[in-house]
Design a protein around this motif. Sequence first.
Motif, short mmCIF file in Angstrom:
data_model
loop_
_atom_site.label_atom_id
_atom_site.label_comp_id
_atom_site.label_asym_id
_atom_site.label_seq_id
_atom_site.Cartn_x
_atom_site.Cartn_y
_atom_site.Cartn_z
N UNK A 1 0.81 -1.21 0.00
CA UNK A 1 0.00 0.00 0.00
C UNK A 1 0.85 1.27 0.00
N UNK A 2 2.17 1.12 0.01
CA UNK A 2 3.07 2.27 -0.01
C UNK A 2 3.33 2.86 1.37
N UNK A 3 2.88 2.17 2.41
CA UNK A 3 3.12 2.64 3.77
C UNK A 3 4.54 2.29 4.20
N UNK A 4 5.20 3.22 4.88
CA UNK A 4 6.57 2.99 5.34
C UNK A 4 6.55 2.00 6.49
N UNK A 5 7.31 0.91 6.32
CA UNK A 5 7.41 -0.12 7.37
C UNK A 5 8.71 -0.02 8.14
N UNK A 6 9.75 0.50 7.50
CA UNK A 6 11.05 0.62 8.16
C UNK A 6 11.94 1.58 7.38
N UNK A 7 12.82 2.23 8.13
CA UNK A 7 13.91 3.00 7.53
C UNK A 7 15.18 2.55 8.23
N UNK A 8 16.27 2.55 7.51
CA UNK A 8 17.53 2.10 8.12
C UNK A 8 18.70 2.72 7.39
N UNK A 9 19.83 2.75 8.08
CA UNK A 9 21.09 3.23 7.52
C UNK A 9 22.14 2.17 7.77
N UNK A 10 23.15 2.13 6.90
CA UNK A 10 24.20 1.14 7.08
C UNK A 10 25.55 1.63 6.59
N UNK A 11 26.58 1.00 7.16
CA UNK A 11 27.96 1.29 6.80
C UNK A 11 28.32 0.62 5.47
N UNK A 12 27.69 -0.53 5.20
CA UNK A 12 27.87 -1.27 3.96
C UNK A 12 26.57 -2.00 3.67
N UNK A 13 26.51 -2.70 2.57
CA UNK A 13 25.26 -3.37 2.21
C UNK A 13 24.87 -4.44 3.24
N UNK A 14 25.84 -5.07 3.86
CA UNK A 14 25.53 -6.12 4.84
C UNK A 14 24.98 -5.53 6.15
N UNK A 15 25.56 -4.41 6.61
CA UNK A 15 25.02 -3.79 7.83
C UNK A 15 23.66 -3.17 7.56
N UNK A 16 23.42 -2.75 6.31
CA UNK A 16 22.11 -2.22 5.95
C UNK A 16 21.06 -3.32 6.03
N UNK A 17 21.37 -4.49 5.52
CA UNK A 17 20.44 -5.63 5.60
C UNK A 17 20.17 -5.99 7.06
N UNK A 18 21.21 -6.03 7.88
CA UNK A 18 21.04 -6.35 9.30
C UNK A 18 20.15 -5.31 9.98
N UNK A 19 20.33 -4.04 9.64
CA UNK A 19 19.51 -2.99 10.24
C UNK A 19 18.05 -3.12 9.80
N UNK A 20 17.81 -3.45 8.54
CA UNK A 20 16.44 -3.64 8.07
C UNK A 20 15.81 -4.83 8.78
N UNK A 21 16.54 -5.91 8.88
CA UNK A 21 16.01 -7.10 9.58
C UNK A 21 15.65 -6.77 11.02
N UNK A 22 16.51 -6.02 11.69
CA UNK A 22 16.23 -5.64 13.08
C UNK A 22 14.97 -4.78 13.17
N UNK A 23 14.82 -3.83 12.25
CA UNK A 23 13.65 -2.95 12.26
C UNK A 23 12.36 -3.72 11.99
N UNK A 24 12.46 -4.75 11.16
CA UNK A 24 11.27 -5.54 10.82
C UNK A 24 11.04 -6.69 11.79
N UNK A 25 11.94 -6.83 12.76
CA UNK A 25 11.79 -7.88 13.77
C UNK A 25 12.14 -9.26 13.26
N UNK A 26 13.00 -9.32 12.24
CA UNK A 26 13.43 -10.61 11.70
C UNK A 26 14.73 -11.03 12.37
N UNK A 27 14.92 -12.33 12.47
CA UNK A 27 16.18 -12.83 12.99
C UNK A 27 17.27 -12.58 11.95
#
Length: 169
Positions: free
Chosen positions: A135-161
């Motif tokens: 629906x275009x609603x924002x579910x998470x925003x994140x920042x990262x030092x590299x692509x891997x830390x960005x993925x980890x930050x997104x996972x944390x924001x979305x409550x994923x392991x």
Amino acid sequence: MSEFVINLRRVMLLERTLENGGNTTCPLRRPETSIDAHIQVENDSRDHHLQVRFGPYTGSITLRRGDSTKYMSLRDFLQDVANGRTESGQQTRRAIDLMEALDLVSDALPGGMRAFITPTTDSDHPFGTVVTNDQGEVCATAYGRCKHTLVAAVRAKLGQLPEGHGEHA
């Protein structure tokens, strides 16, 4: 991270386009990805004039027709641009990093979610992402030092392991 390279076979295939003019695509590879260089060659009696495009970024070089090292000069130029060893190459390298980050974040998202990647002005966290639902609603925003830390930050924001990289068995 390894660098983009052009193999010797590909350099020899560039010879025909360089001598006759025209357009060609030349893949540059590294173990984790590849990128295409789109090359346009125009010749005159003395020089080869080349325009090279990597996505939205371009570079140009002029090579002498009689120069026996022109093929290696072209190879070096393409590798330098792709690996960020020129001003335009630094922009290209950043664009490639952003594309790779988008692919990695998108692969980590559950169905029905979409990631948007943006560069930031923070040198410690140069990658930013916004994740939305269908629906275009924002579910998470994140920042990262590299692509891997960005993925980890997104996972944390979305409550994923977090997913491991095989470090622990």
